[in-house]
Scaffold this motif. Structure first.
Motif, PDB file in Angstrom:
ATOM      1  N   VAL A 268       0.866  -1.183   0.000  1.00  0.00           N
ATOM      2  CA  VAL A 268       0.000   0.000   0.000  1.00  0.00           C
ATOM      3  C   VAL A 268       0.896   1.223   0.000  1.00  0.00           C
ATOM      4  CG1 VAL A 268      -1.758   1.305   1.272  1.00  0.00           C
ATOM      5  CG2 VAL A 268      -1.797  -1.198   1.322  1.00  0.00           C
ATOM      6  N   VAL A 269       0.520   2.246  -0.756  1.00  0.00           N
ATOM      7  CA  VAL A 269       1.246   3.522  -0.714  1.00  0.00           C
ATOM      8  C   VAL A 269       0.256   4.658  -0.535  1.00  0.00           C
ATOM      9  CG1 VAL A 269       3.039   4.955  -1.732  1.00  0.00           C
ATOM     10  CG2 VAL A 269       2.861   2.565  -2.415  1.00  0.00           C
ATOM     11  N   ILE A 270       0.519   5.490   0.453  1.00  0.00           N
ATOM     12  CA  ILE A 270      -0.207   6.745   0.644  1.00  0.00           C
ATOM     13  C   ILE A 270       0.605   7.807  -0.076  1.00  0.00           C
ATOM     14  CG2 ILE A 270      -1.099   8.382   2.330  1.00  0.00           C
ATOM     15  CD1 ILE A 270      -0.924   6.086   4.413  1.00  0.00           C
ATOM     16  N   THR A 271       0.038   8.400  -1.108  1.00  0.00           N
ATOM     17  CA  THR A 271       0.841   9.263  -1.964  1.00  0.00           C
ATOM     18  C   THR A 271       0.038  10.464  -2.459  1.00  0.00           C
ATOM     19  OG1 THR A 271       2.253   9.310  -3.950  1.00  0.00           O
ATOM     20  CG2 THR A 271       0.299   7.896  -4.033  1.00  0.00           C
ATOM     21  N   GLY A 272       0.736  11.513  -2.838  1.00  0.00           N
ATOM     22  CA  GLY A 272       0.069  12.709  -3.341  1.00  0.00           C
ATOM     23  C   GLY A 272       0.983  13.911  -3.271  1.00  0.00           C
ATOM     24  N   GLY A 273       0.412  15.075  -3.002  1.00  0.00           N
ATOM     25  CA  GLY A 273       1.206  16.295  -2.941  1.00  0.00           C
ATOM     26  C   GLY A 273       0.565  17.327  -2.044  1.00  0.00           C
ATOM     27  N   THR A 274       1.399  18.225  -1.519  1.00  0.00           N
ATOM     28  CA  THR A 274       0.894  19.281  -0.642  1.00  0.00           C
ATOM     29  C   THR A 274       1.730  20.535  -0.811  1.00  0.00           C
ATOM     30  OG1 THR A 274       0.193  19.786   1.625  1.00  0.00           O
ATOM     31  CG2 THR A 274       2.297  18.646   1.387  1.00  0.00           C
ATOM     32  N   GLU A 275       1.100  21.686  -0.635  1.00  0.00           N
ATOM     33  CA  GLU A 275       1.816  22.965  -0.719  1.00  0.00           C
ATOM     34  C   GLU A 275       1.011  24.033   0.006  1.00  0.00           C
ATOM     35  OE1 GLU A 275       5.180  23.463  -1.448  1.00  0.00           O
ATOM     36  OE2 GLU A 275       4.880  23.124  -3.597  1.00  0.00           O
ATOM     37  N   ALA A 276       1.719  24.904   0.710  1.00  0.00           N
ATOM     38  CA  ALA A 276       1.064  26.014   1.413  1.00  0.00           C
ATOM     39  C   ALA A 276       2.055  27.163   1.526  1.00  0.00           C
ATOM     40  CB  ALA A 276       0.595  25.570   2.793  1.00  0.00           C
ATOM     41  N   CYS A 277       2.191  27.916   0.477  1.00  0.00           N
ATOM     42  CA  CYS A 277       3.180  29.010   0.499  1.00  0.00           C
ATOM     43  C   CYS A 277       2.621  30.296  -0.105  1.00  0.00           C
ATOM     44  CB  CYS A 277       4.465  28.586  -0.203  1.00  0.00           C
ATOM     45  SG  CYS A 277       4.234  27.999  -1.880  1.00  0.00           S
ATOM     46  N   LEU A 278       1.374  30.621   0.265  1.00  0.00           N
ATOM     47  CA  LEU A 278       0.825  31.915  -0.113  1.00  0.00           C
ATOM     48  C   LEU A 278       1.326  32.951   0.891  1.00  0.00           C
ATOM     49  CD1 LEU A 278      -2.850  31.004  -1.125  1.00  0.00           C
ATOM     50  CD2 LEU A 278      -0.896  31.465  -2.621  1.00  0.00           C
TER      51      LEU A 278
END
Length: 412
Positions: free
Chosen positions: A188-198
């Motif tokens: 199983v892989v929990i995967t994706g992306g995140t960003e918070a730089c406003l």
């Protein structure tokens, strides 16, 4: 060990999202499939800067989503990742409290990481002195920590890392996660992306290079991929996380499968720090690699979820690429018309929406597309969602440094 050669399907069995279109995969999908323009507005944190609009998420309550004790010591990018991962794991139907964590990996994409915490604590250092700087600064800003914290939440003790390929980071993460499954190092892989730089420093940097839309008097109309009047992207924050399993494992337990990741390709332009190679030669390598990996012919592609940033150079390059390799058959859309450009999270958000497009048989429209650029000879979906049985779809991502990553998704 599984055979690392030949075709391989990774099943998407869980989806979680935190976006300006909505917190949660369901609300985000509802807004994206029926857009009323970009979810952009004035961003209080950017007041006084030359670019004060963006797709931020004021409705995200970290204390409520992940707990007050956790929230105070995490950068917003990690908060998003944890919230999206919790939704995705719950959605997939697996129990992280009892699974074999040694067989669960976490791969998250992030282009910039905890920049907001870094900027805030730098001001504390200058204004109040070193003794007032948070002892949590380093784990807040380190780019790897979003994956680390997700692993802690779900007892995931397998491979754990962050991919950083600028605006292709989320796509790179998902493609890499699929390879871990193919190679048999996890189940199983929990995967994706995140960003918070406003934040002022980052957004001013983009503004100074001329990458952002100047349509600040009308934020909701500012992001307009493929439109003749596009003039730059609208920055955004957000996250999307998916759960991947081998297709046979998902079938065996009767899981709902949104779609399969059946192909992945990556390449470099080796051309320019910020501008795409004009003809898309580097991006073409990634697209053709994804097609080859999936053993699918170009004329079988029904839909393209485009990178579609709303910048003059990217959209023209990508349109040439799609037309040259896939022809004019695929229905094309860009969700950045609604959610803006969330940098390292963008590819993950777009992969999640592509999977939901396949699952629901509905292609979202490109928001704010009032007049298609005559140089873009594609079937770009606009004005209203289009019902369609999508068997094969492509999701493109391109980033500064000439980073290219492409996912090919198929119906389960």
């Amino acid at each position: 060990m599984a055979d690392s050669t030949g075709s391989f399907d990774a099943a998407i069995t869980g989806i979680g999202m935190v976006t300006a279109a909505g917190v949660g995969a369901g609300p985000a999908w509802d807004r994206i499939r029926a857009p009323e323009g970009t979810a952009a507005t004035r961003v209080p944190a950017l007041t006084g800067t030359p670019a004060d609009i963006g797709c931020w998420i004021p409705s995200f309550d970290a204390a409520r989503s992940i707990g007050r004790r956790k929230a105070w010591r995490l950068d917003r990018s990690s908060q998003f990742a944890i919230a999206a991962a919790a939704e995705a794991v719950a959605d997939c139907g697996l129990d992280s409290s009892s699974w074999d964590g040694t067989r669960v990996a976490v791969v998250i994409g992030s282009g910039i990481g905890g920049a907001a915490s870094w900027e805030k604590q730098h001001h504390v250092l200058l204004d109040e002195g070193p003794l007032k700087v948070s002892p949590m600064l380093i784990p807040m800003l380190a780019v790897n920590m979003s994956a680390g914290y997700v692993a802690m939440e779900h007892r995931a003790r397998g491979p754990n890392f962050v991919t950083a390929t600028a605006c292709a980071s989320g796509t790179t993460a998902i493609g890499t996660a699929r390879e871990l499954l193919r190679q048999g190092v996890c189940d199983v892989v929990i995967t994706g992306g995140t960003e918070a730089c406003l934040i002022p420093s980052i957004i001013t940097g983009f503004s100074q290079m001329g990458a952002l839309s100047e349509r600040r008097s009308d934020p909701t109309a500012a992001s307009r991929p493929f439109d003749a009047d596009r003039d730059g992207f609208v920055p955004a924050e957000g996250a999307a996380v998916i759960v991947l399993e081998r297709a046979e494992d998902a079938r065996a337990r009767g899981a709902h499968v949104y779609a399969h990741i059946s192909g992945y390709g990556a390449s470099a332009d080796a051309h320019h720090a910020t501008a795409p190679e004009p003809e898309g030669a580097g991006a073409e390598l990634a697209l053709r690699a994804a097609l080859k990996d999936a053993d699918i012919a170009p004329d079988a592609v029904d839909h393209v979820n485009a990178h579609g940033t709303s910048t003059p150079l990217n959209d023209e390059m990508e349109a040439k690429l799609i037309r040259r390799v896939l022809g004019d058959r695929p229905a094309v859309t860009s969700v950045k018309g609604v959610v803006g450009h969330s940098l390292g999270a963008a590819g993950a958000i777009e992969a999640a929406i592509t999977a939901m497009t396949i699952d629901k048989g509905l292609i979202p429209p490109t928001a704010n597309l009032d007049s298609l650029d005559p140089a873009i000879e594609l079937d770009v979906v606009a004005k209203a969602a289009r019902p369609a049985k999508v068997e094969v779809a492509v999701s493109n991502s391109f980033g500064f440094g000439g980073q290219n990553a492409v996912l090919l998704l198929t119906r389960s």
